[in-house]
Design an enzyme around this catalytic site. Sequence first.
Site: not given
Length: 283
Positions: A52, A96, A119
Amino acid sequence: MTTILDGKKTADALMADLKTQVDALAGQGVVPGLAVVLVGDDPASAIYVRNKEKRAQSLGINSVIYHLPFSTSEQELLDQVNALNLDPSIDGILVQLPLPDQINAQAVIQAIDPDKDVDGFHPMNMGRLWTNLPGIVASTPYGIMQLLAAYGIDVAGKSVVIVGRSNIVGRPLAGLMLNANATVTIAHSQTQDLFALTKTADILVVAIGQAEFIPAAAVKPGAVVIDVGMDRNAENKLVGDVDFANVEPIASAITPVPGGVGPMTIASLMIQTVNLAKKRLNG
Ligand code: NDP
């Protein structure tokens, strides 16, 4: 001829377009900011975070990684998230997953400002999705819709079967497909006669995490097959949830693993980060 839905090529094209948008934003004094919080040293998570970051940097997005130790307490992580919520240079916050056992992941997800929840896992964004309101959508489902669109595959009126009901793939994808006028069925581990159901699908999406689980006999000839799985087979080779070698010849279109859904997921994260930066600029 089966169309291979090339996620890498599609993502690269989307990113080339996005780079011009980032450059235009920079010209107006706004650099999109993406904060990625990684707790502990899970090797797979470290690779995802690095990928990312690389993509963000190549676009000119300011990607900041907060790498916290495995022993981080829930309160410490919540404090970090709150600081990022208040940081005006950060447009998107991503924590994450998975998180160590001492941290309640749902509490952390709900602590993220829903308007920075890049997200799309916050219940507010899930709710917006299921009420067909604008919001941030989880990257993998968003990427799947972008990939289908790039190949001109219209889902309206189609029978879509999604195998897997996780909050990160199956559920949000079902919302997106419904909003795009597909007729949607969600299957899971309790579904009876799964392969008879999958065989009814015009578009079959599989996100279960079981190597090469879906055989050709479970797929309608001519179906579009989207394989989200990233699994290791007995030879430790990266494969999907679909038996690609045998399904590919009967599908009209199929995603490879790797090179299908994966690159689209990262591209979608970048697109949504830039969209949030545009909102910062335009209010
Ligand atoms: P989860 O483990 O969270 O969810 C798996 C889902 O599959 C559950 O709903 C489960 O059912 C269902 N399931 C499991 N086994 C079966 C079965 N035998 N028959 C029917 N349903 C089954 O997984 P994720 O959604 O996080 O990930 C799924 C896969 O996608 C993984 O391989 C993951 O690595 C990959 N992935 C890939 C991404 C990418 O960018 N390419 C991004 C995210 C995930 P139940 O709810 O009943 O337990």
